[in-house]
Write a protein that holds these residues in place. Structure first.
Motif, PDB file in Angstrom:
ATOM      1  N   THR A 157      15.805  15.751  38.535  1.00  0.00           N
ATOM      2  CA  THR A 157      16.023  15.882  37.461  1.00  0.00           C
ATOM      3  C   THR A 157      15.818  17.445  36.546  1.00  0.00           C
ATOM      4  OG1 THR A 157      16.966  15.072  36.140  1.00  0.00           O
ATOM      5  CG2 THR A 157      14.637  14.244  35.715  1.00  0.00           C
ATOM      6  N   LEU A 158      16.728  17.941  36.285  1.00  0.00           N
ATOM      7  CA  LEU A 158      16.131  18.977  35.966  1.00  0.00           C
ATOM      8  C   LEU A 158      15.977  19.125  34.060  1.00  0.00           C
ATOM      9  CD1 LEU A 158      15.656  22.549  36.000  1.00  0.00           C
ATOM     10  CD2 LEU A 158      18.275  22.687  35.399  1.00  0.00           C
ATOM     11  N   HIS A 159      14.752  19.482  33.424  1.00  0.00           N
ATOM     12  CA  HIS A 159      14.445  19.120  31.992  1.00  0.00           C
ATOM     13  C   HIS A 159      15.033  20.981  31.638  1.00  0.00           C
ATOM     14  CE1 HIS A 159      12.213  15.660  31.690  1.00  0.00           C
ATOM     15  NE2 HIS A 159      13.149  15.028  32.520  1.00  0.00           N
ATOM     16  N   LYS A 160      15.159  20.412  30.139  1.00  0.00           N
ATOM     17  CA  LYS A 160      15.703  21.783  29.767  1.00  0.00           C
ATOM     18  C   LYS A 160      14.337  22.636  29.840  1.00  0.00           C
ATOM     19  CE  LYS A 160      14.560  19.447  24.817  1.00  0.00           C
ATOM     20  NZ  LYS A 160      15.134  19.174  23.442  1.00  0.00           N
ATOM     21  N   ASP A 161      13.201  21.868  29.056  1.00  0.00           N
ATOM     22  CA  ASP A 161      12.192  23.414  29.686  1.00  0.00           C
ATOM     23  C   ASP A 161      12.458  23.857  31.349  1.00  0.00           C
ATOM     24  OD1 ASP A 161      11.137  21.245  31.742  1.00  0.00           O
ATOM     25  OD2 ASP A 161       9.755  21.022  29.981  1.00  0.00           O
ATOM     26  N   ASN A 162      13.116  23.891  31.842  1.00  0.00           N
ATOM     27  CA  ASN A 162      12.689  24.245  33.000  1.00  0.00           C
ATOM     28  C   ASN A 162      12.429  24.011  33.890  1.00  0.00           C
ATOM     29  OD1 ASN A 162      15.501  26.134  31.974  1.00  0.00           O
ATOM     30  ND2 ASN A 162      14.178  27.577  31.665  1.00  0.00           N
ATOM     31  N   MET A 163      11.927  22.509  33.763  1.00  0.00           N
ATOM     32  CA  MET A 163      11.021  22.248  35.120  1.00  0.00           C
ATOM     33  C   MET A 163      11.981  20.805  35.294  1.00  0.00           C
ATOM     34  SD  MET A 163       7.791  23.081  34.768  1.00  0.00           S
ATOM     35  CE  MET A 163       6.949  22.473  35.102  1.00  0.00           C
ATOM     36  N   LEU A 164      11.439  21.099  36.693  1.00  0.00           N
ATOM     37  CA  LEU A 164      12.010  19.885  37.857  1.00  0.00           C
ATOM     38  C   LEU A 164      11.073  18.945  38.016  1.00  0.00           C
ATOM     39  CD1 LEU A 164      14.562  20.729  39.942  1.00  0.00           C
ATOM     40  CD2 LEU A 164      12.898  20.165  41.219  1.00  0.00           C
ATOM     41  N   HIS A 165      11.443  17.348  37.567  1.00  0.00           N
ATOM     42  CA  HIS A 165      10.972  16.468  37.966  1.00  0.00           C
ATOM     43  C   HIS A 165      11.019  15.674  39.144  1.00  0.00           C
ATOM     44  CE1 HIS A 165       8.690  16.826  33.896  1.00  0.00           C
ATOM     45  NE2 HIS A 165      10.053  17.229  33.147  1.00  0.00           N
ATOM     46  N   ALA A 166      10.946  15.192  39.323  1.00  0.00           N
ATOM     47  CA  ALA A 166      11.182  14.347  40.342  1.00  0.00           C
ATOM     48  C   ALA A 166       9.938  12.945  40.996  1.00  0.00           C
ATOM     49  CB  ALA A 166      10.779  15.216  42.485  1.00  0.00           C
ATOM     50  N   VAL A 167      10.609  11.848  41.867  1.00  0.00           N
ATOM     51  CA  VAL A 167       9.667  10.709  42.480  1.00  0.00           C
ATOM     52  C   VAL A 167      10.584  10.740  43.520  1.00  0.00           C
ATOM     53  CG1 VAL A 167      11.358   8.964  41.493  1.00  0.00           C
ATOM     54  CG2 VAL A 167       8.845   8.179  41.865  1.00  0.00           C
ATOM     55  N   ASN A 168       9.484  10.323  44.496  1.00  0.00           N
ATOM     56  CA  ASN A 168       9.576  10.050  46.217  1.00  0.00           C
ATOM     57  C   ASN A 168       8.918   8.824  46.301  1.00  0.00           C
ATOM     58  OD1 ASN A 168      11.129  11.114  48.230  1.00  0.00           O
ATOM     59  ND2 ASN A 168       9.204  11.500  49.319  1.00  0.00           N
ATOM     60  N   MET A 169       9.887   8.284  47.050  1.00  0.00           N
ATOM     61  CA  MET A 169       9.118   7.184  47.615  1.00  0.00           C
ATOM     62  C   MET A 169       9.602   7.397  49.036  1.00  0.00           C
ATOM     63  SD  MET A 169       7.804   4.041  48.107  1.00  0.00           S
ATOM     64  CE  MET A 169       7.718   3.455  46.257  1.00  0.00           C
ATOM     65  N   GLY A 170       8.150   7.795  50.490  1.00  0.00           N
ATOM     66  CA  GLY A 170       8.708   7.361  51.381  1.00  0.00           C
ATOM     67  C   GLY A 170       9.287   8.653  51.921  1.00  0.00           C
ATOM     68  N   ASP A 171       9.964   9.037  53.194  1.00  0.00           N
ATOM     69  CA  ASP A 171      10.119   9.926  53.991  1.00  0.00           C
ATOM     70  C   ASP A 171      11.583  10.652  54.016  1.00  0.00           C
ATOM     71  OD1 ASP A 171      11.869   8.196  54.843  1.00  0.00           O
ATOM     72  OD2 ASP A 171      10.690   7.895  57.115  1.00  0.00           O
ATOM     73  N   SER A 172      12.550   9.933  53.043  1.00  0.00           N
ATOM     74  CA  SER A 172      13.234  10.895  51.852  1.00  0.00           C
ATOM     75  C   SER A 172      12.573  12.368  51.787  1.00  0.00           C
ATOM     76  CB  SER A 172      14.314  10.371  51.029  1.00  0.00           C
ATOM     77  OG  SER A 172      15.493   9.625  51.728  1.00  0.00           O
ATOM     78  N   GLY A 173      13.466  13.073  50.368  1.00  0.00           N
ATOM     79  CA  GLY A 173      12.323  14.220  50.135  1.00  0.00           C
ATOM     80  C   GLY A 173      12.889  15.126  49.786  1.00  0.00           C
ATOM     81  N   PHE A 174      12.683  16.201  49.899  1.00  0.00           N
ATOM     82  CA  PHE A 174      13.341  17.850  49.072  1.00  0.00           C
ATOM     83  C   PHE A 174      12.227  18.796  49.321  1.00  0.00           C
ATOM     84  CE2 PHE A 174      10.876  16.114  45.328  1.00  0.00           C
ATOM     85  CZ  PHE A 174      10.789  17.911  44.996  1.00  0.00           C
ATOM     86  N   MET A 175      12.594  19.726  49.777  1.00  0.00           N
ATOM     87  CA  MET A 175      11.890  21.446  48.970  1.00  0.00           C
ATOM     88  C   MET A 175      12.752  22.468  48.299  1.00  0.00           C
ATOM     89  SD  MET A 175      12.913  22.380  53.376  1.00  0.00           S
ATOM     90  CE  MET A 175      12.867  24.312  52.929  1.00  0.00           C
ATOM     91  N   VAL A 176      12.075  23.431  48.025  1.00  0.00           N
ATOM     92  CA  VAL A 176      11.921  24.305  47.230  1.00  0.00           C
ATOM     93  C   VAL A 176      12.157  25.322  48.310  1.00  0.00           C
ATOM     94  CG1 VAL A 176      12.105  25.319  44.848  1.00  0.00           C
ATOM     95  CG2 VAL A 176      11.341  23.270  44.770  1.00  0.00           C
ATOM     96  N   ILE A 177      13.334  25.984  47.948  1.00  0.00           N
ATOM     97  CA  ILE A 177      13.541  27.552  48.291  1.00  0.00           C
ATOM     98  C   ILE A 177      13.638  28.424  47.326  1.00  0.00           C
ATOM     99  CG2 ILE A 177      14.717  28.850  50.111  1.00  0.00           C
ATOM    100  CD1 ILE A 177      15.937  26.984  51.395  1.00  0.00           C
ATOM    101  N   ARG A 178      12.739  29.782  47.258  1.00  0.00           N
ATOM    102  CA  ARG A 178      12.424  30.717  46.383  1.00  0.00           C
ATOM    103  C   ARG A 178      12.308  32.517  47.449  1.00  0.00           C
ATOM    104  NH1 ARG A 178       8.314  29.691  42.568  1.00  0.00           N
ATOM    105  NH2 ARG A 178      10.090  28.157  41.895  1.00  0.00           N
ATOM    106  N   GLN A 179      13.050  33.258  47.031  1.00  0.00           N
ATOM    107  CA  GLN A 179      13.263  34.185  47.747  1.00  0.00           C
ATOM    108  C   GLN A 179      12.872  34.450  48.376  1.00  0.00           C
ATOM    109  OE1 GLN A 179      10.603  36.299  44.961  1.00  0.00           O
ATOM    110  NE2 GLN A 179      11.999  36.322  43.106  1.00  0.00           N
ATOM    111  N   GLY A 180      14.015  33.269  49.592  1.00  0.00           N
ATOM    112  CA  GLY A 180      13.496  33.320  51.024  1.00  0.00           C
ATOM    113  C   GLY A 180      12.477  32.714  51.861  1.00  0.00           C
ATOM    114  N   ALA A 181      11.852  31.917  50.784  1.00  0.00           N
ATOM    115  CA  ALA A 181      10.586  31.357  51.110  1.00  0.00           C
ATOM    116  C   ALA A 181      10.732  30.668  50.943  1.00  0.00           C
ATOM    117  CB  ALA A 181       9.227  31.865  51.117  1.00  0.00           C
ATOM    118  N   ALA A 182      10.308  28.822  51.844  1.00  0.00           N
ATOM    119  CA  ALA A 182      10.329  27.667  51.457  1.00  0.00           C
ATOM    120  C   ALA A 182       8.567  27.911  50.528  1.00  0.00           C
ATOM    121  CB  ALA A 182       9.822  26.646  52.315  1.00  0.00           C
ATOM    122  N   VAL A 183       8.966  27.443  49.304  1.00  0.00           N
ATOM    123  CA  VAL A 183       7.971  27.505  48.159  1.00  0.00           C
ATOM    124  C   VAL A 183       7.445  26.132  47.875  1.00  0.00           C
ATOM    125  CG1 VAL A 183       8.764  29.456  47.502  1.00  0.00           C
ATOM    126  CG2 VAL A 183       8.949  27.508  46.525  1.00  0.00           C
TER     127      VAL A 183
END
Length: 263
Positions: A113-139
């Motif tokens: 979820t995205l909060h109004k303070d521009n922070m991404l909050h997440a919870v992950n269980m197992g081998d689903s997941g996510f990645m963040v790309i910034r300026q052409g790089a995985a950060v």
């Protein structure tokens, strides 16, 4: 929520940033009209997304592995809608959804979820997941939670299933221009970070909507999953575990792409 071959495209606004999201799902047997094991949601009102993947091993006991995942995602969406606007707590969502999901089976899950303070909050269980790309790089890429090779942490109604409190909780600052790629293991077992990055970056450079980028990423993962000679993250992990799995890993594939934009 979307069925096989379906997609969602949503603009999610909050604070001075917004998430513009799109998704695509390909069933392991894409010719079949049966529902697979994956499920996901995009909630425009609460700027929240979620993915889940029913654990396929239940099929050996005559249980449809997707039923639990679909009920969990539906309950996650309902729990999200009860949260305060701009203050969705992914852990509370996952906990409430888990308690209310009574189907047989188990599932991995990731709520973001995205909060109004521009922070991404997440919870992950197992081998689903996510990645963040910034300026052409995985950060950033969320770590995999597993007890052993190909045995991920999972929510469920069995004695040896894991509990929501065991899930990983993450909080990340995001910027305009960032791209979030969320998905199930059908994505991350078949495509490396660099392959996901390359495919997503190409689509974004072409000015494609996140839904279309999600389709491109999912389609590439599917093609590799069908390649019996492919070298994938899953084959590499199997070798590290002393196994000898070869080729792509045929599985349901869910991809949700979220672009962070100025409002």
């Amino acid at each position: 929520m979307a069925a096989d071959g379906d997609s969602d495209r949503v603009g999610i606004q909050e604070g001075n940033l917004k998430m513009m999201c799109g998704s695509f799902y390909i069933a392991k047997d894409r010719e079949s009209r049966l529902q697979g094991d994956d499920c996901h949601f995009i909630c425009e009102e609460m700027q929240t997304i979620g993915v889940a993947d029913g654990v396929g091993g239940w099929s050996k006991r005559g249980v449809d592995a997707g039923v639990y995942a679909r009920e969990l995602i539906n309950n996650s969406l309902l729990a999200t809608l009860t949260q305060p606007l701009s203050q969705v707590d992914p852990m509370k969502v996952l906990d409430e959804a888990s308690v209310k999901t009574r189907a047989a089976g188990s599932s991995t899950a990731c709520i973001i979820t995205l909060h109004k303070d521009n922070m991404l909050h997440a919870v992950n269980m197992g081998d689903s997941g996510f990645m963040v790309i910034r300026q052409g790089a995985a950060v950033y890429k969320s770590p995999i939670q597993q007890h052993s090779f190909n045995h991920p942490y999972q929510l469920g109604n069995c004695a040896n299933c894991d509990k929501p409190r065991q899930a990983q909780v993450m909080k990340l600052a995001v910027e305009a221009g960032d791209v979030i790629i969320a998905g199930t293991d059908g994505l991350f077992d078949n495509l490396s970070e660099s392959q996901i990055l390359e495919t997503a970056a190409t689509g974004m450079a072409q000015g494609l909507h996140p839904e279309d980028v999600a389709w491109q990423v999912a389609e590439r993962a599917y093609q590799i999953s069908m390649d019996k000679k492919a070298v994938t993250p899953f084959t590499q992990s199997s070798k590290m575990a002393g196994k000898h799995y070869t080729g792509g890993k045929q599985d349901d594939i869910t991809v949700v792409v979220s672009c962070i934009l100025h409002t």
